[in-house]
Design a protein around this motif. Sequence first.
Motif, PDB file in Angstrom:
ATOM      1  N   LEU A  24       7.586   6.343   5.295  1.00  0.00           N
ATOM      2  CA  LEU A  24       7.809   5.814   3.960  1.00  0.00           C
ATOM      3  C   LEU A  24       7.372   4.365   3.887  1.00  0.00           C
ATOM      4  O   LEU A  24       7.655   3.571   4.773  1.00  0.00           O
ATOM      5  CB  LEU A  24       9.291   5.910   3.593  1.00  0.00           C
ATOM      6  CG  LEU A  24       9.858   7.321   3.398  1.00  0.00           C
ATOM      7  CD1 LEU A  24      11.298   7.222   2.962  1.00  0.00           C
ATOM      8  CD2 LEU A  24       9.053   8.088   2.377  1.00  0.00           C
ATOM      9  N   LYS A  25       6.698   4.030   2.809  1.00  0.00           N
ATOM     10  CA  LYS A  25       6.278   2.666   2.551  1.00  0.00           C
ATOM     11  C   LYS A  25       6.846   2.245   1.202  1.00  0.00           C
ATOM     12  O   LYS A  25       7.195   3.094   0.376  1.00  0.00           O
ATOM     13  CB  LYS A  25       4.747   2.564   2.513  1.00  0.00           C
ATOM     14  CG  LYS A  25       4.067   3.035   3.799  1.00  0.00           C
ATOM     15  CD  LYS A  25       4.430   2.150   4.981  1.00  0.00           C
ATOM     16  CE  LYS A  25       3.695   2.617   6.236  1.00  0.00           C
ATOM     17  NZ  LYS A  25       4.103   1.819   7.429  1.00  0.00           N
ATOM     18  N   PRO A  26       6.965   0.940   0.949  1.00  0.00           N
ATOM     19  CA  PRO A  26       7.429   0.507  -0.367  1.00  0.00           C
ATOM     20  C   PRO A  26       6.625   1.143  -1.476  1.00  0.00           C
ATOM     21  O   PRO A  26       5.398   1.137  -1.462  1.00  0.00           O
ATOM     22  CB  PRO A  26       7.226  -1.017  -0.316  1.00  0.00           C
ATOM     23  CG  PRO A  26       7.336  -1.344   1.134  1.00  0.00           C
ATOM     24  CD  PRO A  26       6.709  -0.177   1.848  1.00  0.00           C
ATOM     25  N   GLY A  27       7.323   1.721  -2.439  1.00  0.00           N
ATOM     26  CA  GLY A  27       6.672   2.417  -3.529  1.00  0.00           C
ATOM     27  C   GLY A  27       6.593   3.913  -3.317  1.00  0.00           C
ATOM     28  O   GLY A  27       6.193   4.653  -4.207  1.00  0.00           O
ATOM     29  N   SER A  28       6.997   4.402  -2.134  1.00  0.00           N
ATOM     30  CA  SER A  28       6.955   5.830  -1.852  1.00  0.00           C
ATOM     31  C   SER A  28       8.220   6.518  -2.329  1.00  0.00           C
ATOM     32  O   SER A  28       9.291   5.922  -2.382  1.00  0.00           O
ATOM     33  CB  SER A  28       6.805   6.079  -0.348  1.00  0.00           C
ATOM     34  OG  SER A  28       5.593   5.545   0.122  1.00  0.00           O
ATOM     35  N   ILE A 247      14.232  -6.082   2.379  1.00  0.00           N
ATOM     36  CA  ILE A 247      14.871  -4.869   2.883  1.00  0.00           C
ATOM     37  C   ILE A 247      14.517  -3.693   1.979  1.00  0.00           C
ATOM     38  O   ILE A 247      14.158  -3.880   0.819  1.00  0.00           O
ATOM     39  CB  ILE A 247      16.399  -5.029   2.952  1.00  0.00           C
ATOM     40  CG1 ILE A 247      16.975  -5.320   1.561  1.00  0.00           C
ATOM     41  CG2 ILE A 247      16.789  -6.111   3.958  1.00  0.00           C
ATOM     42  CD1 ILE A 247      18.488  -5.273   1.501  1.00  0.00           C
ATOM     43  N   PRO A 248      14.606  -2.458   2.490  1.00  0.00           N
ATOM     44  CA  PRO A 248      14.339  -1.302   1.638  1.00  0.00           C
ATOM     45  C   PRO A 248      15.441  -1.071   0.617  1.00  0.00           C
ATOM     46  O   PRO A 248      16.618  -1.285   0.905  1.00  0.00           O
ATOM     47  CB  PRO A 248      14.257  -0.136   2.640  1.00  0.00           C
ATOM     48  CG  PRO A 248      14.989  -0.603   3.843  1.00  0.00           C
ATOM     49  CD  PRO A 248      14.832  -2.085   3.896  1.00  0.00           C
ATOM     50  N   LEU A 249      15.032  -0.660  -0.564  1.00  0.00           N
ATOM     51  CA  LEU A 249      15.943  -0.270  -1.638  1.00  0.00           C
ATOM     52  C   LEU A 249      15.607   1.166  -2.010  1.00  0.00           C
ATOM     53  O   LEU A 249      14.480   1.469  -2.411  1.00  0.00           O
ATOM     54  CB  LEU A 249      15.774  -1.186  -2.849  1.00  0.00           C
ATOM     55  CG  LEU A 249      16.358  -0.671  -4.175  1.00  0.00           C
ATOM     56  CD1 LEU A 249      17.865  -0.474  -4.068  1.00  0.00           C
ATOM     57  CD2 LEU A 249      16.005  -1.627  -5.313  1.00  0.00           C
ATOM     58  N   LEU A 260      11.718   1.223  -2.423  1.00  0.00           N
ATOM     59  CA  LEU A 260      11.068  -0.016  -2.827  1.00  0.00           C
ATOM     60  C   LEU A 260      11.444  -1.107  -1.828  1.00  0.00           C
ATOM     61  O   LEU A 260      12.124  -0.838  -0.839  1.00  0.00           O
ATOM     62  CB  LEU A 260      11.510  -0.408  -4.245  1.00  0.00           C
ATOM     63  CG  LEU A 260      11.423   0.701  -5.298  1.00  0.00           C
ATOM     64  CD1 LEU A 260      12.012   0.220  -6.615  1.00  0.00           C
ATOM     65  CD2 LEU A 260       9.979   1.149  -5.499  1.00  0.00           C
ATOM     66  N   GLU A 261      11.021  -2.315  -2.079  1.00  0.00           N
ATOM     67  CA  GLU A 261      11.429  -3.456  -1.279  1.00  0.00           C
ATOM     68  C   GLU A 261      12.221  -4.403  -2.163  1.00  0.00           C
ATOM     69  O   GLU A 261      11.966  -4.545  -3.352  1.00  0.00           O
ATOM     70  CB  GLU A 261      10.217  -4.198  -0.699  1.00  0.00           C
ATOM     71  CG  GLU A 261       9.677  -3.582   0.571  1.00  0.00           C
ATOM     72  CD  GLU A 261       8.646  -4.483   1.244  1.00  0.00           C
ATOM     73  OE1 GLU A 261       7.906  -5.174   0.507  1.00  0.00           O
ATOM     74  OE2 GLU A 261       8.579  -4.492   2.476  1.00  0.00           O
TER      75      GLU A 261
END
Length: 262
Positions: A24-28, A247-249, A260-261
């Motif tokens: 998983l990456k930010p926006g995934s 951090i991940p959100l 997201l980040e």
Amino acid sequence: MSKRAIPAGAVVRGTDKGYVHGDLKPGSERPVEKIEQTYPYMRPRDAATLILVRMKGNTPEVLMGCRAAQHAFMPNRYVFPGGRVDRADAHVPIATPLDRFVDARLQKAATALRARALAVAAVRETFEETGLMLAKPFKSGAPGKDFGEHWQGFLDTGMGPALDCLDLIARAVTPPGRPRRFNARFFMARAEDAAGEIRHSSEMGDIRWVRLDEARELPLPTITGLILGEIGRLVKEPPDRKKQRKIPLFTTVNRKHLMLEE
């Protein structure tokens, strides 16, 4: 009211288990946990979770327990200690304050007083559910005021919440349609900073240390699997606590479950 825009780069993911950090990456979009029943919309309540990590040789272990079967929210699932914020958490005396970078991350989605309450809630819930205290001695001894039965055996021993031991590693908002919804902050701390003997409670049973590489074999909520992946990354690549980081959100936008980040 116009719909919130989904960040660019969101992609559909159909897996529910086997999450490995890096997928998983930010926006995934994050994995979706299937539910059999939906509930009316409710506003998420602030909550806090504490992940205690220890090393057995070169192998990381985390403290987990099984939520009681009678719980409406995630029954019979293995989780980390945690729960919702109580009103009194904002006023409980502390032994040491939050690290300034952790405090700043919390205040991206909370007031300064609420940020403190969230950290105290993580310590309190861990004590209530497991018997372990993330604590340091008060400089002037035990407080004279009674802060309720939840703190008996903690504050009255002259120990207060050691908030400087906490690192904020993620935030997650429960999707709509669940029997309970939380805006949860996930804190991590070293096991050696916690004192006391592990005991079971009405909230959580089968409390034990679980190898990080074996934790996914337990019956888990989806978010717990995602957080396990983040823990694995942080153990492998410890962040510089003297620098700020994102951090991940994990949240939901237009029925899309996103990472997201923040």
